[in-house]
Design a protein around this motif. Sequence first.
Motif, short mmCIF file in Angstrom:
data_model
loop_
_atom_site.label_atom_id
_atom_site.label_comp_id
_atom_site.label_asym_id
_atom_site.label_seq_id
_atom_site.Cartn_x
_atom_site.Cartn_y
_atom_site.Cartn_z
N HIS A 28 9.72 8.88 2.35
CA HIS A 28 8.66 8.05 2.22
C HIS A 28 8.42 7.33 0.77
CE1 HIS A 28 7.41 10.08 5.88
NE2 HIS A 28 6.46 9.01 5.80
N LEU A 29 9.43 7.55 -0.26
CA LEU A 29 9.34 6.86 -1.54
C LEU A 29 10.73 6.01 -1.66
CD1 LEU A 29 7.39 9.30 -3.81
CD2 LEU A 29 6.56 6.87 -2.90
N PHE B 78 12.32 15.11 13.96
CA PHE B 78 13.31 15.66 13.18
C PHE B 78 13.68 14.29 12.30
CE2 PHE B 78 18.10 16.43 13.71
CZ PHE B 78 18.04 17.67 12.85
N GLN B 79 13.76 14.77 11.05
CA GLN B 79 13.92 13.61 9.88
C GLN B 79 15.31 14.08 9.38
OE1 GLN B 79 10.71 13.11 7.24
NE2 GLN B 79 11.96 12.08 5.80
N GLY C 1 17.08 10.25 -4.73
CA GLY C 1 17.31 10.21 -5.92
C GLY C 1 16.36 10.15 -7.03
N LEU C 2 16.49 9.85 -8.18
CA LEU C 2 15.14 9.81 -9.34
C LEU C 2 14.34 8.57 -8.77
CD1 LEU C 2 17.39 10.29 -12.53
CD2 LEU C 2 15.69 12.09 -11.30
N LEU C 3 14.84 7.43 -8.60
CA LEU C 3 13.84 6.38 -8.58
C LEU C 3 12.94 6.54 -7.12
CD1 LEU C 3 15.92 3.22 -9.22
CD2 LEU C 3 14.19 4.48 -10.69
N ALA C 4 13.49 7.11 -6.08
CA ALA C 4 12.74 7.40 -4.92
C ALA C 4 11.86 8.72 -5.15
CB ALA C 4 13.46 7.59 -3.77
N LEU C 5 12.30 9.55 -6.26
CA LEU C 5 11.51 10.79 -6.46
C LEU C 5 11.61 11.83 -5.29
CD1 LEU C 5 7.85 9.62 -7.70
CD2 LEU C 5 10.22 10.43 -9.20
N ARG C 6 12.86 11.73 -4.68
CA ARG C 6 13.28 12.57 -3.57
C ARG C 6 14.60 13.44 -3.89
NH1 ARG C 6 8.68 12.43 -2.67
NH2 ARG C 6 7.72 11.71 -0.54
N GLN D 193 8.75 18.15 0.09
CA GLN D 193 8.35 16.88 -0.28
C GLN D 193 7.82 15.58 0.83
OE1 GLN D 193 12.11 15.52 -2.35
NE2 GLN D 193 11.10 16.60 -4.34
N GLU D 194 8.29 15.92 2.09
CA GLU D 194 7.93 14.94 2.80
C GLU D 194 6.84 15.36 3.97
OE1 GLU D 194 9.73 11.75 4.19
OE2 GLU D 194 9.74 11.84 1.93
#
Length: 365
Positions: free
Chosen positions: A193-194, A282-283, A294-299, A310-311
């Motif tokens: 989602h980010l 199912f993700q 990763g860092l830019l997606a904060l995931r 997180q999701e």
Amino acid sequence: MRVPVKVTAALFAGGVLLALLTAAMPAEAAAISCTDTDLPVTGPGLPPPVPGAPATVHGRPCLPATSGSGTDVPDTVQLLVHGGTYNSAYWDLPYRPERYSYQRDMAAHGYATFAADQLGAGRSSRPLSLLLSVRAAAEAMHEVVGHLRAGHVGGVRFAKVVIVGHSVGSGVVAVEASSYHDVDGVVLTGITHLPVLAVGAALGLQPALLDGQLGRLGSDPLYFTTKPGARAGLFYAAGDSDPAVIAAGEAAKDQVSVPGMGTVAVFGIVLPATKGITAPVFQVVGEKDVLFCGLLALRDCSDAGVLRAQEAPYYADPSNLSMYVLPGAGHSVALHENAAEYRDATRSWLRERVGVTPQGYHSIG
């Protein structure tokens, strides 16, 4: 009447040869039935390609073998929705299908699939790109769900439909499932989602009409595709991908509507549409997906438990959410060397959370 010895020997040899050839035939050839079909759709604001004729979604259903009576044809089908710059070949890549084809592997294990070309891609209708918002794409898939349930594909009335998306297609799937509540399960692959999707798009896309491979399609300026050579870095992870698969994906690449991709990002992912999904979800992501992790997606995609935490806030009922991370894989999880692990995990989820068991599956040997 006596048959001459030479004729008898020839018949025997021919029979042995036929038996050997039959034994050498891939089990898939006898076990799987794949066809092609076109389904009429309307979609909001989509003019017909020919006055008076509907737009069409092209698709390929693949069914497992049956006993011949037809009584064990699966009553559940997975509707497969590809991502941007792909078409339905994502689910049945014409390279080493025994290892990389999602459709053929599912059929070999007793599960039916229908891989659709999204509007604007493959052999489906190609309306003006400005019309292809996520809502238009979702409505088209909703109509395909109706066709599958009504028996308009191969005469099979599927009692259950599980809708499966990849990347931008997952955003379309999320909007479809949350808007119409007409599916029994939802699989979202290659998505969080980010996303860092905008960064990847800026670096790796160009207008399709400028592409030497796709320019002949005569697309309007807001259909885009990947730049030559960009797919390896965007969609695959080194160490878990076959260069020949990347080349096959490049040869089969397609276009995506920029308005569609933009509205998917806003209304399908960021807002998010997943809040309205009531079916089990199912993700699935690749551990090294550079577009959604990763860092830019904060995931943190290194651990399924961490990523699920997180999701989960993006779902109205987090208890419906199951998470899977494919180790070492990049964005296009279905086309990595260990994709069989993801397909096995999907089948486990189908059995445990949706109640879908194999049908028409007859093991050989």
